[in-house]
Each structure stands twice: as C-alpha cells, then as structure tokens.
Design a protein around this motif. Structure first.
Motif, PDB file in Angstrom:
ATOM      1  N   LEU A 218      -7.579  -4.291   3.503  1.00 65.44           N
ATOM      2  CA  LEU A 218      -6.969  -2.957   3.500  1.00 65.44           C
ATOM      3  C   LEU A 218      -7.617  -2.069   4.557  1.00 65.44           C
ATOM      4  O   LEU A 218      -6.921  -1.333   5.275  1.00 65.44           O
ATOM      5  CB  LEU A 218      -7.095  -2.318   2.117  1.00 65.44           C
ATOM      6  N   TYR A 225      -3.557   0.334  11.959  1.00 68.31           N
ATOM      7  CA  TYR A 225      -2.431   1.276  11.932  1.00 68.31           C
ATOM      8  C   TYR A 225      -2.741   2.509  12.783  1.00 68.31           C
ATOM      9  O   TYR A 225      -1.901   2.961  13.574  1.00 68.31           O
ATOM     10  CB  TYR A 225      -2.127   1.678  10.499  1.00 68.31           C
ATOM     11  N   LEU A 234       0.928  -2.944   8.480  1.00 64.88           N
ATOM     12  CA  LEU A 234       1.707  -2.825   7.256  1.00 64.88           C
ATOM     13  C   LEU A 234       1.707  -4.136   6.465  1.00 64.88           C
ATOM     14  O   LEU A 234       1.573  -4.137   5.242  1.00 64.88           O
ATOM     15  CB  LEU A 234       3.139  -2.392   7.583  1.00 64.88           C
ATOM     16  N   GLY A 237      -1.699  -4.447   4.859  1.00 65.91           N
ATOM     17  CA  GLY A 237      -1.851  -3.501   3.762  1.00 65.91           C
ATOM     18  C   GLY A 237      -1.096  -3.941   2.523  1.00 65.91           C
ATOM     19  O   GLY A 237      -1.622  -3.867   1.394  1.00 65.91           O
ATOM     20  N   GLU A 238       0.137  -4.419   2.718  1.00 67.52           N
ATOM     21  CA  GLU A 238       0.924  -4.915   1.592  1.00 67.52           C
ATOM     22  C   GLU A 238       0.232  -6.109   0.933  1.00 67.52           C
ATOM     23  O   GLU A 238       0.151  -6.194  -0.304  1.00 67.52           O
ATOM     24  CB  GLU A 238       2.320  -5.310   2.083  1.00 67.52           C
ATOM     25  N   GLY A 248      -5.554   0.679  -4.102  1.00 66.11           N
ATOM     26  CA  GLY A 248      -4.630   1.758  -3.825  1.00 66.11           C
ATOM     27  C   GLY A 248      -5.050   3.071  -4.454  1.00 66.11           C
ATOM     28  O   GLY A 248      -4.361   4.089  -4.319  1.00 66.11           O
ATOM     29  N   THR A 266      -6.747   6.524   4.996  1.00 66.94           N
ATOM     30  CA  THR A 266      -6.170   5.627   3.992  1.00 66.94           C
ATOM     31  C   THR A 266      -5.145   6.364   3.131  1.00 66.94           C
ATOM     32  O   THR A 266      -4.113   5.789   2.748  1.00 66.94           O
ATOM     33  CB  THR A 266      -7.271   5.020   3.105  1.00 66.94           C
ATOM     34  N   LEU A 270      -1.445   4.989   2.525  1.00 70.80           N
ATOM     35  CA  LEU A 270      -0.927   4.642   1.208  1.00 70.80           C
ATOM     36  C   LEU A 270       0.373   5.361   0.881  1.00 70.80           C
ATOM     37  O   LEU A 270       1.110   4.936  -0.020  1.00 70.80           O
ATOM     38  CB  LEU A 270      -1.975   4.959   0.119  1.00 70.80           C
ATOM     39  N   SER A 274       6.663   1.421   2.568  1.00 67.15           N
ATOM     40  CA  SER A 274       6.457  -0.010   2.286  1.00 67.15           C
ATOM     41  C   SER A 274       5.149  -0.246   1.533  1.00 67.15           C
ATOM     42  O   SER A 274       5.053  -1.158   0.698  1.00 67.15           O
ATOM     43  CB  SER A 274       6.476  -0.820   3.583  1.00 67.15           C
ATOM     44  N   ILE A 275       4.145   0.563   1.819  1.00 65.12           N
ATOM     45  CA  ILE A 275       2.859   0.443   1.110  1.00 65.12           C
ATOM     46  C   ILE A 275       3.013   0.920  -0.321  1.00 65.12           C
ATOM     47  O   ILE A 275       2.467   0.320  -1.256  1.00 65.12           O
ATOM     48  CB  ILE A 275       1.760   1.224   1.859  1.00 65.12           C
TER      49      ILE A 275
END
Length: 289
Positions: A218, A225, A234, A237-238, A248, A266, A270, A274-275
């Motif tokens: 993450l 990013y 992305l 992160g996902e 998260g 962050t 978040l 998509s996150i």
C-alpha cells in the motif's frame, strides 16, 4: 459457664472417644494432605502449554486463567511467568503484565525475551525511553536478535531519533535479509524526509521479499501514485486492501508508525473510487458454505 470440666462431662467425653466409630464418621477425622511439588509443577507446565496454545488462537479468556493457575503450581518457573505476562500484554493489562514479567526476570535475569517483552509493555504505554532501556538490556544478552533490533529502532523512531532508528533497522536486516518490516520502516522515514524515490526503493524491496505483505504494498502504491505512475499504483493499492483491509484505516496506519506526510497522501489515495471499491470488498463477510 464454669471453667472446670465436671467429672460426668469428662466421663462422657472419654466414653465417646472409646466407642467404636461409624464408618461415615471417619470423614470428619482431620488429616494433613501431602502434596507432591514435582507433580504440581508438572500439572502447572501442562496448563501453561494449554494456555500457550489457546493464546496462539487469540482465545485469551480461556488462556489467562490457565496461565494464572500454572504460575501458582510452578511459581519458580520463569517461562510460566513470562507466558502469563505475555498474555496479559496481549490484552493490554499492562500493570499485571509488567508484574508477571518482573517476576520472571527475578527468577531468571538472563532471559532476553523477558526484557524485550518489558520493552513492548513500555512502548505500548508510550514510555519510549524506558522501552529503549529494556531493549538495550535485552540486546546485551542477545545482540543479534532481529526483532529486538527492530523494536529498538521503533522506539528511536518515536523519539524522532531517525538516524539511530535507521541504524537499528539496518542491523536487523543484516541479521535477517528477509526481515521486511525493518526495510518497510526505513521507507517510512525516507518518505517523511521528502525522499520519495528512496522510500519507493525500500518498499519495492520489502514487497519483493513478501508479495503478501499489505503494508509495504500500500505504501508503494501511494508513493507511485504521487509520482505519477497511477495505473500501476491503483492495481497495487487494490491488491493491498484485498490482502488486509485494516490498512484502509488511517488510525491503524498511524499505529504502524506511518508519518503525517504519508498519512495525508494515503488519505487522498483511499478516497479514489477504485480504492474505495476494493476497501468495501475487503470488509464484506466471507460467504458461508
């Protein structure tokens, strides 16, 4: 009531003692229970083993009574007191944990793990200087322990002694080249210092060691990013949030020593659609079979 015993009373008492007793009356005869210390200690160690196994499954309500009883049955066994202190530490009962750990230390002053646990108790109470003293004392007995070196680095980090923290993290990695948490935390420091490239390299190294480590994955996603590599970020992160949705939570990240700059970046990351979708998916309960 008169202080002397009459002759009649005395005769009655004597006759009672001389009469044959019914079998059930023998239950009233006092006797001294002879306890075998060796057997008691063996039972205590068996209970301690049960408590340790329950503790591994986070069943502290079942583990703690067994550990307490074990400490009574085997009061001179430092490992039993260490186990009890460790379980109490897990449940945030710091005063009780410290008392049990100090008992273990009094029995065996040469056990470095007890000192490391005392350091953890002080660290969790934000007594970082006391934690440093505990960790240093433990490392005098076990100088190449990666976990002890890492924990000492964290205590230095919390006191903003960043060069000292990095030095301890590097020592931990020198003892265990796969000790990715130390590599990860060097990245945390570098990011706060504005060295994004240096931080990214640390997190890439950590992820290469353990691809299922959600924290550096993450952090790496956030760093990439902000650098402009958004598509790759992305995806990372996902993946990180699917591995462990706790990352998260900004409060959880702060507990894991993420600094203000990284937390701020962050937070924005978040909030991306998509996150958010990946985070919601990670928080859904598993379907029952």
């Amino acid at each position: 009531m008169p202080k002397h015993i009459s002759l009649i009373s005395l005769l009655i008492v004597c006759s009672l003692w001389s009469m044959p007793k019914a079998a059930h009356a023998q239950a009233l005869v006092p006797h001294t229970l002879q306890l075998d210390p060796t057997k008691l200690e063996k039972q205590g160690l068996s209970l301690a083993q049960e408590a340790a196994q329950l503790g591994q499954f986070q069943q502290f309500e079942l583990a703690l009574p067994r550990a307490r009883l074990a400490s009574q049955l085997a009061p001179q066994n430092d490992k039993v007191w260490f186990l009890l202190g460790g379980l109490q530490l897990q449940t945030k009962d710091f005063d009780a944990a410290i008392a049990a750990l100090k008992k273990a230390q009094s029995i065996n002053p040469k056990n470095p793990d007890v000192l490391f646990a005392l350091g953890s108790a002080n660290f969790q109470q934000e007594k970082y200087q006391a934690a440093i003293s505990n960790y240093q004392a433990g490392l005098q007995l076990k100088p190449n322990d990666p976990d002890g070196l890492f924990d000492l680095g964290n205590a230095y980090y919390m006191l903003n002694r960043l060069p000292d923290a990095i030095a301890q993290y590097n020592k931990a990695v020198s003892q265990d080249q796969k000790f990715w948490p130390a590599i990860n935390n060097i990245g945390l420091i570098k990011y706060e210092q504005g060295d994004t490239e240096g931080a990214i390299k640390q997190w890439q190294s950590a992820v290469s060691i353990d691809k299922q480590a959600a924290e550096p994955l993450l952090a790496l996603a956030v760093g990439l990013y902000n650098k402009g590599d958004r598509q790759q970020a992305l995806k990372m992160g996902e993946s990180a949030l699917r591995i462990d949705g706790r990352y998260g939570d900004l409060d959880f990240l702060k507990q894991n020593l993420w600094g203000d700059r990284l937390l701020s970046d962050t937070k924005k990351f978040l909030e991306l659609p998509s996150i958010q979708a990946a985070l919601e998916q990670s928080q859904r309960p598993e379907p029952t079979q």
